[in-house]
Write a protein that holds these residues in place. Structure first.
Motif: not given
Length: 471
Positions: A262-277
């Motif tokens: 679930i971490l990619p979804y959390f970083v990108i969709n919730w935190m609003g960070l770039l995919e490279a992050t």
């Protein structure tokens, strides 16, 4: 007089290094899968989250079914190389090829994609088991020393975590080279990781074969592993401590792999960070876990495995709770919690796999036989069944919560609040529940260092009596 001294004497550095290398390839592949595969299905191949979760569940359940079969077959294998190595050597190439085939998008038809990915998942998981299960069962064949097993697993999981970090670094590098072509990103990532994953398996074979040769020969002479599978299952599950280890491992790895999925979804969709992050956050977790692996191994020698498990998991629970409450824009706190989680993730690698050889010793004391394959296979079997159900439920929950899958080539959509809440629950409260259960099971686990010393003493006395009587 003691024919089993090769098992009890200390292992040299190069043997430990070669053994550890055997987990590099499976770790690279498993890490890429757990961090990216669900995301790849929904955001690159364009499959709905529920269908993507179903593919993962089918693959894992098929994987779980083949574990006990391969475990028993490897126990019964008679070969000049020993029981485990033929499986590793001949399974390595198919393992690499099938890993690569997971990252192709051969069609835009969802029905075709579903069946393509299901078939590849079943075949890849079979190849993974053929390579990795016999490898894992080498641990008690290399040494019976309580602390040497912890040290041996430190090397194994140092390579495992290093492979995980390497896979994330490669992902970040490849994604930056092909920033506007997600399909090409994953094709290149699949090719590169497949090649790197295969070679260390042969290093492990060449570097440990001499050590296990005499031990394997003796065990093949002494052991009767031709019991029916149902009887072997009964014996394995009548071993009380084994059930505790299964539970500890299942809870620990559900915590790791549910969070990772679930971490990619959390970083990108919730935190609003770039995919490279995302790979950077994952590297913070894995890098800390790698560093702490040897720290926990040292502390374990002083305080024992159970105490170390408690310390690491308590820190881990705090980190998981923090991830649920963190808000977009709190990037520094995100990395701090990722590092804290790494303290616990290293425990999930080290402690359960250090416990299982002790359980095998207890079984040998009770039955007079060594059946490493059956214990390792059923440990992984139940873990995979639980993980399959967990990943399926996450996919279904995202679907029910209204998660919107991406269309290949188009800008990712904005997710509804219900989907964002489901993502936060999946990364915080859900893993925390499993970790708390793992703590309870670890508290009740009965084989301490003193108990294991007593088991080995009784085994040595039995073998000495057998040797005396045969003379």
């Amino acid at each position: 007089m003691n024919n089993f001294s090769p098992q009890t004497e200390k292992l040299n550095f190069w043997t430990k290094l070669a053994y550890g290398a055997g987990d590099l390839g499976p770790a690279i592949c498993a890490n890429i899968q757990v961090f990216f595969l669900l995301f790849f299905f929904t955001n690159v191949a364009g499959l709905p989250a529920g269908i993507a979760g179903s593919i993962l569940m089918i693959g894992k359940i098929s994987d779980a079914i083949n574990d006990p079969i391969i475990g028993v077959m490897s126990d019964r294998t008679v070969h000049p190389w020993g029981r485990r190595y033929p499986w590793m050597v001949f399974g390595a190439i198919p393992f690499g090829i099938l890993f690569f085939l997971q990252w192709i998008v051969p069609s835009t038809n969802q029905s075709f994609l579903f069946w393509y990915y299901v078939i590849i998942a079943i075949l890849f998981n079979l190849a993974y088991t053929v390579v990795n299960l016999p490898y894992a069962a080498l641990t008690p064949e290399l040494t019976q020393n309580y602390h040497e097993r912890t040290s041996l697993n430190s090397f194994r999981f140092a390579f495992s975590i290093s492979g995980s970090i390497l896979s994330l670094v490669l992902a970040q590098l490849i994604f930056s080279i092909f920033p506007d072509n997600p399909i090409q990103q994953y094709i290149v990532l699949g090719i590169v990781c497949a090649i790197i994953a295969v070679l260390p398996i042969y290093w492990c074979f060449l570097g440990t074969r001499k050590r296990t040769l005499s031990v394997n020969k003796k065990q093949e002479e002494d052991n009767n592993t031709n019991l029916p599978i149902v009887e072997q299952i009964r014996v394995a599950f009548s071993n009380g401590p084994f059930l505790f280890v299964i539970g500890i491992y299942l809870c620990s790895w559900l915590g790791v792999q549910l969070t990772a999925s679930i971490l990619p979804y959390f970083v990108i969709n919730w935190m609003g960070l770039l995919e490279a992050t995302f790979p950077q956050v994952a590297i913070a977790v894995q890098g800390t876990a790698l560093t702490m692996l040897f720290v926990w191994s040292f502390v374990s020698k002083k305080l024992g495995k159970k105490a170390v498990y408690f310390m690491g998991v308590c820190l881990w629970i705090i980190a998981q709770g923090g991830l649920f409450f963190i808000q977009p824009g709190q990037v520094g706190l995100l990395y701090f919690l990722a590092i804290m989680a790494g303290f616990g993730v290293s425990i999930a690698y080290l402690v359960p796999w250090s416990m299982i050889p002790d359980v095998i010793d207890l079984d040998e004391l009770n039955t007079g036989q060594r059946r490493e394959g059956i214990f390792y296979s059923f440990m992984v079997f139940l873990q995979k069944v639980g993980l399959a159900i967990g990943l399926f439920l996450v996919g279904v929950a995202l679907d029910i919560a209204g998660f919107i899958e991406s269309i290949p080539g188009e800008t990712p959509p904005i997710q509804p609040e219900s989907a964002l809440l489901a993502i936060r629950v999946a990364i915080g409260p859900l893993p925390t529940v499993f970790l708390v259960v793992g703590l309870l099971l670890a508290y009740l686990y009965p084989i301490t260092r003193e108990v294991h010393d007593e088991i080995l003493l009784k085994l040595r006395e039995r073998k000495q009596n057998l040797t005396t009587n045969s003379d």
